[in-house]
Design a protein around this motif. Structure first.
Motif, PDB file in Angstrom:
ATOM      1  N   ALA A 242      12.503  10.656 -10.678  1.00  0.00           N
ATOM      2  CA  ALA A 242      12.207   9.531 -11.578  1.00  0.00           C
ATOM      3  C   ALA A 242      12.859   8.250 -11.055  1.00  0.00           C
ATOM      4  CB  ALA A 242      12.708   9.844 -12.983  1.00  0.00           C
ATOM      5  N   PHE A 243      14.117   8.364 -10.586  1.00  0.00           N
ATOM      6  CA  PHE A 243      14.803   7.191 -10.033  1.00  0.00           C
ATOM      7  C   PHE A 243      14.047   6.679  -8.803  1.00  0.00           C
ATOM      8  CE2 PHE A 243      17.751   5.305  -7.005  1.00  0.00           C
ATOM      9  CZ  PHE A 243      18.301   4.300  -7.774  1.00  0.00           C
ATOM     10  N   LEU A 244      13.637   7.616  -7.929  1.00  0.00           N
ATOM     11  CA  LEU A 244      12.895   7.216  -6.725  1.00  0.00           C
ATOM     12  C   LEU A 244      11.565   6.549  -7.101  1.00  0.00           C
ATOM     13  CD1 LEU A 244      13.397  10.084  -4.129  1.00  0.00           C
ATOM     14  CD2 LEU A 244      14.034   7.686  -3.896  1.00  0.00           C
ATOM     15  N   GLY A 245      10.935   7.067  -8.158  1.00  0.00           N
ATOM     16  CA  GLY A 245       9.685   6.461  -8.635  1.00  0.00           C
ATOM     17  C   GLY A 245       9.904   5.021  -9.077  1.00  0.00           C
ATOM     18  N   ALA A 246      10.999   4.797  -9.831  1.00  0.00           N
ATOM     19  CA  ALA A 246      11.322   3.440 -10.285  1.00  0.00           C
ATOM     20  C   ALA A 246      11.618   2.546  -9.077  1.00  0.00           C
ATOM     21  CB  ALA A 246      12.521   3.477 -11.229  1.00  0.00           C
ATOM     22  N   TRP A 247      12.393   3.077  -8.147  1.00  0.00           N
ATOM     23  CA  TRP A 247      12.761   2.325  -6.941  1.00  0.00           C
ATOM     24  C   TRP A 247      11.498   1.980  -6.132  1.00  0.00           C
ATOM     25  CZ3 TRP A 247      12.284   3.488  -1.676  1.00  0.00           C
ATOM     26  CH2 TRP A 247      13.023   2.688  -0.813  1.00  0.00           C
ATOM     27  N   ALA A 248      10.627   2.986  -5.932  1.00  0.00           N
ATOM     28  CA  ALA A 248       9.420   2.762  -5.119  1.00  0.00           C
ATOM     29  C   ALA A 248       8.486   1.755  -5.799  1.00  0.00           C
ATOM     30  CB  ALA A 248       8.694   4.088  -4.898  1.00  0.00           C
ATOM     31  N   SER A 249       8.379   1.821  -7.127  1.00  0.00           N
ATOM     32  CA  SER A 249       7.530   0.850  -7.842  1.00  0.00           C
ATOM     33  C   SER A 249       8.066  -0.565  -7.648  1.00  0.00           C
ATOM     34  CB  SER A 249       7.505   1.164  -9.341  1.00  0.00           C
ATOM     35  OG  SER A 249       7.040   2.458  -9.564  1.00  0.00           O
ATOM     36  N   HIS A 250       9.381  -0.687  -7.699  1.00  0.00           N
ATOM     37  CA  HIS A 250      10.037  -1.986  -7.528  1.00  0.00           C
ATOM     38  C   HIS A 250       9.863  -2.483  -6.085  1.00  0.00           C
ATOM     39  CE1 HIS A 250      13.781  -4.481  -8.886  1.00  0.00           C
ATOM     40  NE2 HIS A 250      12.866  -5.224  -8.332  1.00  0.00           N
ATOM     41  N   VAL A 251      10.005  -1.555  -5.117  1.00  0.00           N
ATOM     42  CA  VAL A 251       9.815  -1.923  -3.701  1.00  0.00           C
ATOM     43  C   VAL A 251       8.387  -2.430  -3.493  1.00  0.00           C
ATOM     44  CG1 VAL A 251       9.624  -1.005  -1.351  1.00  0.00           C
ATOM     45  CG2 VAL A 251      11.590  -0.378  -2.771  1.00  0.00           C
ATOM     46  N   LEU A 252       7.421  -1.692  -4.032  1.00  0.00           N
ATOM     47  CA  LEU A 252       6.009  -2.086  -3.860  1.00  0.00           C
ATOM     48  C   LEU A 252       5.778  -3.484  -4.452  1.00  0.00           C
ATOM     49  CD1 LEU A 252       3.049  -1.377  -3.126  1.00  0.00           C
ATOM     50  CD2 LEU A 252       2.811  -0.416  -5.409  1.00  0.00           C
ATOM     51  N   TRP A 253       6.363  -3.718  -5.623  1.00  0.00           N
ATOM     52  CA  TRP A 253       6.170  -5.010  -6.297  1.00  0.00           C
ATOM     53  C   TRP A 253       6.782  -6.158  -5.492  1.00  0.00           C
ATOM     54  CZ3 TRP A 253       2.992  -6.902  -9.549  1.00  0.00           C
ATOM     55  CH2 TRP A 253       3.263  -8.115 -10.171  1.00  0.00           C
ATOM     56  N   ASN A 254       7.964  -5.924  -4.900  1.00  0.00           N
ATOM     57  CA  ASN A 254       8.653  -6.988  -4.139  1.00  0.00           C
ATOM     58  C   ASN A 254       8.176  -7.094  -2.694  1.00  0.00           C
ATOM     59  OD1 ASN A 254      10.193  -7.368  -6.382  1.00  0.00           O
ATOM     60  ND2 ASN A 254      12.171  -7.191  -5.373  1.00  0.00           N
ATOM     61  N   SER A 255       7.405  -6.110  -2.236  1.00  0.00           N
ATOM     62  CA  SER A 255       7.082  -6.047  -0.803  1.00  0.00           C
ATOM     63  C   SER A 255       6.111  -7.155  -0.404  1.00  0.00           C
ATOM     64  CB  SER A 255       6.461  -4.690  -0.480  1.00  0.00           C
ATOM     65  OG  SER A 255       5.115  -4.664  -0.917  1.00  0.00           O
ATOM     66  N   PRO A 256       6.084  -7.486   0.904  1.00  0.00           N
ATOM     67  CA  PRO A 256       5.126  -8.514   1.361  1.00  0.00           C
ATOM     68  C   PRO A 256       3.722  -7.945   1.535  1.00  0.00           C
ATOM     69  CG  PRO A 256       6.462  -7.757   3.200  1.00  0.00           C
ATOM     70  CD  PRO A 256       6.965  -7.025   1.980  1.00  0.00           C
ATOM     71  N   LEU A 257       3.509  -6.655   1.255  1.00  0.00           N
ATOM     72  CA  LEU A 257       2.184  -6.050   1.420  1.00  0.00           C
ATOM     73  C   LEU A 257       1.161  -6.820   0.587  1.00  0.00           C
ATOM     74  CD1 LEU A 257       3.114  -2.261   1.095  1.00  0.00           C
ATOM     75  CD2 LEU A 257       2.655  -3.541   3.195  1.00  0.00           C
ATOM     76  N   LEU A 258       0.012  -7.058   1.178  1.00  0.00           N
ATOM     77  CA  LEU A 258      -1.097  -7.789   0.538  1.00  0.00           C
ATOM     78  C   LEU A 258      -0.777  -9.268   0.316  1.00  0.00           C
ATOM     79  CD1 LEU A 258      -2.044  -5.229  -2.275  1.00  0.00           C
ATOM     80  CD2 LEU A 258      -3.092  -5.446  -0.033  1.00  0.00           C
ATOM     81  N   GLY A 259       0.366  -9.710   0.838  1.00  0.00           N
ATOM     82  CA  GLY A 259       0.768 -11.096   0.611  1.00  0.00           C
ATOM     83  C   GLY A 259      -0.247 -12.094   1.120  1.00  0.00           C
TER      84      GLY A 259
END
Lengths: 422, 188
Positions: A242-259
């Motif tokens: 669950a912690f990794l899921g929260a972390w990964a969701s946050h990483v995806l949101w902050n990431s430059p992907l699709l920028g």
């Protein structure tokens, strides 16, 4: 549904009771230290940009209200004590923020030093902020467990406390960002950058932000604490996942992907918001729904054993476990019996929820709630609407839903156009 | 004297575990960060990409502070150090004119406690013909210069600060570097 997934608390969580737990004083000291640190930051912002700071505090405080109501309503049947909800919110707004400010900066610097400035520019915020902030926020749910272990008695409780910690963090961070935008604009003490930040961070990205990530991490802590029927390794694994899921969701949101991939304009911004935010949002909402339904099944099941239509009818058993059905029952009572009917149904539902919790605690003190239910039942009979059930879907409600949706889309479109499409 | 129970002891240990983790984040990470050097040598023979298509040739002997430098597609920041002198260039999208860019930078400088702008703004130009404004400011214990340029939908802000002695010695090199600022000519 087994009782293993829900472990009812044996009472409330008054401050006097909390104060007898050693961890409470440690948590109180941390809150005090966080408050001092954040007051220093707020003092600096307010002295440089007083109007903008007041505007930011007011706007984001208003934004917190609907979030708070939704999160608190999640656990309608077994409401969390206000003291603990406030503690969770304060942890997010005071402790997690004051720890995250120096730690995120340091971690981003380390990405630049061990990698390169390019890596830090592209991925620094995506790696540093989630690692530090999700840890600091999850510790808030751990602190709640340490202070009031008996109050975390289902996965849904973990969701509620995690979301409250996330909400506190989100609101305070947004205020700091809004005043930071004023400083960056270099136009003096103006409110326009505050409004732009409110639209972007509060309105457009507020839904899939810290409240959501915190809810997911909190669900893991809830599972770890409650599911004692499972092996420790299994529970720890679930909490880590669950912690990794929260972390990964946050990483995806902050990431430059699709920028740069979708171009400019309102449609591109909407596309990015949906592609980055929607998958975690749907996943977390699905998990919350499952946790909610399991808890609702458990408590409604306790009421079902009464087999007393004076306390709860078959129709009301079907309504009580769902927030939408409860609201529909209140609306139906309003149509059939006016404001008094609506109020009586609301009081009846609350008394039934309290009775369900008392029954699950095997408490002998159910008399007050039974009396309250009988009073409201009598009121409803007197109004000619004896049962709190959902009526047929009315055209007025359907029209109101459509109009609200259209207005929400229009506001969203204006915000997107102002921020991305202009 | 009341004895502490095993349950209370475990509760307290858990709380201290939370404190230790928070301390690791708030104090440990910054300590590790401080222990590692943040400056890198940078070549004074070739243009350095600041971000958003803007480049500058750094002064001879300058080092790059990687903790502040953040090159990007639409924004960028670079911080060079020459001894005790800081030479910072920041690029970001801007839709106003040169005068409003200068006014915005002056506002941000004077928003810092103890900072004051000194003297009028003067016109300057880079070797490429990019027109800009420059001025000076004082801060507690140090002095500074600033310059601002507007081109291709961007503002390029230069701030230089250090103690008077160091600043006087390095300023000609830094001003020569500032004159090498170039954009890639693409409107943003």
């Amino acid at each position: 549904m087994t009782a293993a997934a829900v472990r009812p608390a044996q009472g409330g969580a008054r401050i006097s009771a909390l104060a007898r737990v050693p961890a409470f004083w440690v948590v109180a000291a941390l809150l005090l230290a966080g408050a001092v640190r954040m007051a220093q930051i707020a003092g600096r912002l307010a002295s440089a940009y007083p109007i903008a700071t007041v505007a930011a505090v007011l706007l984001f405080a208003l934004l917190a209200v609907p979030f708070w109501l939704v999160v608190a309503e999640l656990d309608f049947l077994e409401r969390e004590p206000l003291e603990l909800l406030v503690l969770a919110f304060a942890w997010g707004g005071l402790v997690a923020t004051s720890v995250s400010i120096p730690a995120s900066t340091a971690l981003e610097d380390l990405v630049a030093k061990l990698g390169s400035p390019h890596l830090a520019a592209d991925w620094g915020a995506a790696l540093a902020a989630p690692s530090v902030e999700e840890t600091a926020k999850t510790l808030g749910v751990v602190a709640i467990v340490l202070v009031a272990r008996t109050q975390v008695n289902s996965v849904l409780d973990g969701v509620v406390y995690g979301a409250m910690v996330g909400l506190g963090f989100q609101i305070v961070e947004d205020i700091v960002f809004a005043v930071g935008a004023v400083a960056l604009a270099g136009q003096g003490d103006q409110v326009q950058p505050v409004i732009a930040t409110f639209l972007l961070r509060g309105f457009l990205s507020g839904v899939w932000s810290h409240t959501l990530f915190g809810a997911l991490a909190g669900a893991g802590i809830g599972y770890l604490v409650v599911r004692r029927d499972r092996r420790p390794a299994h529970r720890v694994g679930a909490a880590l996942l669950a912690f990794l899921g929260a972390w990964a969701s946050h990483v995806l949101w902050n990431s430059p992907l699709l920028g740069d991939g979708l171009g400019n304009g309102a449609l591109a911004l909407l596309g990015i918001l949906l592609l980055k935010g929607l998958p975690p949002l749907l996943l977390i909402l699905w998990l919350v729904r499952r946790a909610h339904d399991r808890e609702a099944d458990y408590y409604v099941g306790r009421l079902g054993t009464l087999r007393d239509p004076e306390l709860i009818t078959e129709g009301e058993l079907g309504v009580l476990g769902s927030g939408a059905a409860r609201a529909a029952a209140r609306r139906y009572a309003g149509q059939q019996a006016g404001h008094a009917g609506r109020r009586a149904v609301r009081r009846l539902q609350r008394a039934q929820a309290r009775l369900a919790v008392e029954l699950s605690r095997a408490s002998k003190e159910t008399g007050a709630n039974c009396d309250e239910i009988r009073v409201q039942r009598k009121t409803l009979r007197g109004l000619g609407h004896p049962e709190a059930i959902a009526g047929p879907r009315s055209w007025r409600h359907t029209a109101s839903t459509i109009v609200t949706t259209v207005v929400a889309i229009a506001v969203l479109w204006v915000a997107l156009s102002a921020l991305g499409g202009a | 004297m009341a004895r502490i129970t095993r349950r209370e002891l475990m509760n307290l240990l858990g709380a201290f575990g939370v404190v230790a983790t928070l301390a690791g984040l708030a104090l440990g990470l910054p300590a590790i960060d401080r222990a590692l050097p943040g400056e890198r040598p940078v070549s004074a023979d070739e243009p350095y990409p600041i971000g958003a298509g803007v480049t500058v040739v750094p002064p001879l002997g300058a080092t790059l502070d990687v903790t502040v430098t953040r090159p990007g597609g639409t924004t960028g920041t670079a911080l060079f150090r020459l001894g005790g002198v800081q030479y910072k260039i920041a690029v970001r999208p801007f839709d106003g004119d040169l005068r409003s860019a200068g006014s915005s930078l002056r506002q941000r400088i004077t928003a810092n406690p103890g900072y004051q702008v000194t003297g009028p703004q003067l016109e300057i130009a880079t070797a490429d013909g990019l027109a800009g404004l420059q001025g000076g400011y004082t801060a507690p214990g140090r002095s500074g210069r600033y310059a601002v340029f507007v081109a291709d939908g961007l503002t390029i802000e230069v701030t230089i600060s250090g103690v008077d002695l160091d600043l006087g010695r390095t300023l000609p090199q830094i001003e020569a570097s500032t004159r090498t600022l170039r954009t890639d000519g693409r409107e943003r």
